[in-house]
Design a protein around this motif. Sequence first.
Motif, PDB file in Angstrom:
ATOM      1  N   SER A  87       0.818  -1.219   0.000  1.00 28.88           N
ATOM      2  CA  SER A  87       0.000   0.000   0.000  1.00 28.88           C
ATOM      3  C   SER A  87       0.850   1.266   0.000  1.00 28.88           C
ATOM      4  N   PHE A  88       1.949   1.264   0.753  1.00 28.30           N
ATOM      5  CA  PHE A  88       2.773   2.464   0.847  1.00 28.30           C
ATOM      6  C   PHE A  88       3.591   2.686  -0.419  1.00 28.30           C
ATOM      7  N   GLN A  89       3.973   1.598  -1.096  1.00 31.48           N
ATOM      8  CA  GLN A  89       4.640   1.750  -2.394  1.00 31.48           C
ATOM      9  C   GLN A  89       3.669   2.331  -3.415  1.00 31.48           C
ATOM     10  N   VAL A  90       2.455   1.807  -3.435  1.00 29.30           N
ATOM     11  CA  VAL A  90       1.436   2.306  -4.360  1.00 29.30           C
ATOM     12  C   VAL A  90       1.157   3.778  -4.092  1.00 29.30           C
ATOM     13  N   PHE A  91       0.988   4.124  -2.818  1.00 29.99           N
ATOM     14  CA  PHE A  91       0.676   5.510  -2.448  1.00 29.99           C
ATOM     15  C   PHE A  91       1.793   6.457  -2.865  1.00 29.99           C
ATOM     16  N   ALA A  92       3.037   6.048  -2.657  1.00 26.38           N
ATOM     17  CA  ALA A  92       4.164   6.926  -2.980  1.00 26.38           C
ATOM     18  C   ALA A  92       4.398   7.047  -4.478  1.00 26.38           C
ATOM     19  N   LEU A  93       4.150   5.983  -5.220  1.00 24.54           N
ATOM     20  CA  LEU A  93       4.577   5.932  -6.611  1.00 24.54           C
ATOM     21  C   LEU A  93       3.483   6.189  -7.630  1.00 24.54           C
ATOM     22  N   GLU A  94       2.216   6.129  -7.231  1.00 29.99           N
ATOM     23  CA  GLU A  94       1.147   6.255  -8.218  1.00 29.99           C
ATOM     24  C   GLU A  94       0.402   7.578  -8.099  1.00 29.99           C
TER      25      GLU A  94
ATOM     26  N   LYS B 185       0.713   0.241 -14.996  1.00 30.58           N
ATOM     27  CA  LYS B 185       0.302   1.326 -14.108  1.00 30.58           C
ATOM     28  C   LYS B 185       1.489   2.078 -13.535  1.00 30.58           C
ATOM     29  N   ILE B 186       2.625   1.379 -13.405  1.00 37.12           N
ATOM     30  CA  ILE B 186       3.802   1.993 -12.807  1.00 37.12           C
ATOM     31  C   ILE B 186       4.314   3.168 -13.622  1.00 37.12           C
TER      32      ILE B 186
END
Length: 318
Positions: A166-173, A296-297
């Motif tokens: 979740s934190f990777q998604v939040f930071a990167l998307e 998506k990345i």
Amino acid sequence: MARKKSNRILKTFSIFFTGLRTYFVYLDQCVKYLSFPIWGQIIGLILLCTCSYYFNINADNIRNISPFFENDRNFLTIYWLILLPFLVIFIKAVYEYLIAFSALNLLFYTTSAKKRAKDINFHANNQVIERKLFSYVVLMTLVTLLLIIPPLTFIAPLIWVFICLSFQVFALEGDINPVGAISRSVDLVKGNIIPTIIMLLLCFGLTYWFLPSLFVWALEKVSFISFLMGKIEGFLNLIPFEPINNILSFVNFKLDTLIVSRNMAETLIVFVVIAYTLPLRCCCFTELYKLYDSEKIKDFSKQTDEIIVRATGRKRKN
């Protein structure tokens, strides 16, 4: 399909060892970056407790200094004014550590062990998260609640497997919202459960169990634990344990300064080791996120992308 899953499992081990290498390449910069967030919490808390304790045991003497202190409001005002600087240090350190929890994902998205980026601007990475501070707080609150609210507590490890990205998604998307970050993590993991569990076991086994145990053992051998216990014990001797032991007597348990000082000394060392290995966990899970994602990345906002480039001095690779 089976071949694809097998390849991802092997790739997970490769990512872990690559993450280890990358972590040591940037260790000096990460240590400098995390020193205040880690030691600010420890020193701030120690100073808070020490000043609060000595202020309270000398409360009668302070009140006798002047009629001004006899007023409860004035007394409490002075009390909090004395504690305020140490409270600010502690809160700021906690805040910066929590920001680093996600900001480091941005750093490791654009860096590698092959070509070391010099003089990383960590502040620029922090800005990306700070611009979404409210959403970030909501995300951390939601994740915490999912792990601690009964009856979900009984399946917390399973929940963490699905929401660990979740934190990777939040930071990167870009501008994804907290609920969207959690949902996206679930979508990424549900087809890659075994590789995710492997990475969790590798990272948490190394940084939450093996390394802390190793440091405690090594520092015990050089008598540092005993030295630290002596310093802690000197403070604990001022605390009356008898009332506490009276309460604990019904469970046939007794506290003494030796037990408490050893636990506090070991807990301090474990906390420092776990905190300083945060970049390793961020690096591994950011690479895992990249492995699971293919399209998506690439959907960063232009603003976020520019900040990352300024922070690392390198353009990201698609």
